[in-house]
Design a protein around this motif. Structure first.
Motif, mmCIF file in Angstrom:
data_model
loop_
_atom_site.group_PDB
_atom_site.id
_atom_site.type_symbol
_atom_site.label_atom_id
_atom_site.label_comp_id
_atom_site.label_asym_id
_atom_site.label_seq_id
_atom_site.Cartn_x
_atom_site.Cartn_y
_atom_site.Cartn_z
ATOM 1 N N LEU A 24 1.339 -0.768 -0.433
ATOM 2 C CA LEU A 24 -0.175 -0.535 -0.725
ATOM 3 C C LEU A 24 1.020 1.252 0.080
ATOM 4 N N HIS A 26 1.375 4.864 -0.128
ATOM 5 C CA HIS A 26 0.914 6.611 -0.155
ATOM 6 C C HIS A 26 1.427 7.495 -1.355
ATOM 7 N N THR A 47 -1.128 -0.506 -4.423
ATOM 8 C CA THR A 47 -2.462 0.432 -4.742
ATOM 9 C C THR A 47 -1.909 1.033 -3.808
ATOM 10 N N PHE A 49 -2.529 4.895 -2.044
ATOM 11 C CA PHE A 49 -3.087 5.171 -1.422
ATOM 12 C C PHE A 49 -3.194 6.834 -1.529
ATOM 13 N N LYS A 69 -5.390 9.394 -10.672
ATOM 14 C CA LYS A 69 -6.527 8.799 -11.235
ATOM 15 C C LYS A 69 -5.961 8.668 -13.170
ATOM 16 N N ASP A 79 -3.921 -1.105 -8.460
ATOM 17 C CA ASP A 79 -5.242 -0.517 -7.875
ATOM 18 C C ASP A 79 -5.213 1.091 -7.403
ATOM 19 N N LEU A 81 -6.611 3.432 -3.797
ATOM 20 C CA LEU A 81 -7.905 3.666 -2.584
ATOM 21 C C LEU A 81 -7.529 4.704 -2.229
ATOM 22 N N ASP A 82 -9.458 4.939 -2.225
ATOM 23 C CA ASP A 82 -9.337 7.038 -1.701
ATOM 24 C C ASP A 82 -10.122 7.300 -0.968
ATOM 25 N N CYS A 83 -9.458 7.939 -0.387
ATOM 26 C CA CYS A 83 -9.917 8.259 1.024
ATOM 27 C C CYS A 83 -10.309 10.391 1.220
ATOM 28 N N THR A 118 -1.469 4.392 6.423
ATOM 29 C CA THR A 118 -1.313 4.498 5.173
ATOM 30 C C THR A 118 -1.148 3.209 6.339
ATOM 31 N N VAL A 121 -3.560 0.956 7.625
ATOM 32 C CA VAL A 121 -5.273 0.351 7.058
ATOM 33 C C VAL A 121 -4.654 -0.538 6.169
ATOM 34 N N ASN A 125 -5.893 -4.073 5.520
ATOM 35 C CA ASN A 125 -7.025 -5.370 4.900
ATOM 36 C C ASN A 125 -5.223 -6.341 3.801
#
Length: 203
Positions: A24, A26, A47, A49, A69, A79, A81-83, A118, A121, A125
């Motif tokens: 993940l 950031h 992914t 973040f 994006k 991938d 992953l939004d916040c 980060t 999360v 996950n």
């Protein structure tokens, strides 16, 4: 003694040869993430973040997020992953630190805030690592960022992906990729204090 965090990343890559761990990562923005993704993609399932409560105003935050994006759509295979914006978290954290110089303690607290989220999360996950694109910038201290990452790793209980993405001409590559994908490149780090500094330097 300074640690070569680019070599630390190489060690992690070799340790995980053929495994493709999940990271993940950031990201502060599309341009900074571009070269980092290029470096990691052959070895990790990434992914991105997007957690940046420091970015102001909200219109700027949204603009940077949409560019992130768009870049991922162009690249494929990464991938997202939004916040929520959660600017109040940054305002609360930076209260009393408004007049500190750029790159100092306030910035370190900001790195910590974004990287800790980060890590949490990532652990929730089942990611193998958490990391950040922040080390691609020549204006940010990779020694400080990696020390923060190590401390968070021990606190949260998830492995941190050491890096110094500015090495191997990473920052130069991020500029090249930004031109290639016609990415919006902002002229300040993100918070109102960095914008204030940029404005002052132009006067």
């Amino acid at each position: 003694m300074k640690i070569n965090y680019d070599l630390e990343l190489e060690k992690i890559i070799k340790e995980n040869a053929g495994i493709r761990p999940k990271v993940l990562l950031h990201s502060c923005c599309g341009p900074c993430s571009s070269a980092c993704i290029e470096r990691l993609k052959p070895y990790f399932d990434i992914t991105i973040f997007y957690f940046n409560p420091n970015i102001e105003p909200e219109e700027e935050y949204i603009k940077r997020k949409e560019e992130q994006k768009r870049l991922l759509k162009e690249l494929g295979g990464v991938d997202f992953l939004d916040c929520d914006w959660e600017n109040d978290l940054f305002v609360e954290m930076s209260t009393g630190l408004e007049n500190l110089p750029e790159g100092g303690y306030r910035c370190h607290k900001c790195y910590d805030q974004r990287m800790k989220k980060t890590a949490i999360v990532a652990k929730e996950n089942s990611f193998d690592y958490f990391g950040t694109t922040l080390t691609v910038s020549p204006y940010k201290n990779s020694q400080v960022i990696n020390c923060i990452g190590k401390e968070i790793s021990e606190e949260v209980g998830i492995k941190y992906l050491f890096s110094d993405f500015k090495k191997r001409e990473g920052y130069k590559r991020s500029i090249e990729l930004s031109k290639q994908y016609n990415l919006y490149r902002q002229d300040y780090c993100g918070c109102i204090y960095s914008k204030r500094k940029e404005n002052l330097s132009e006067e």
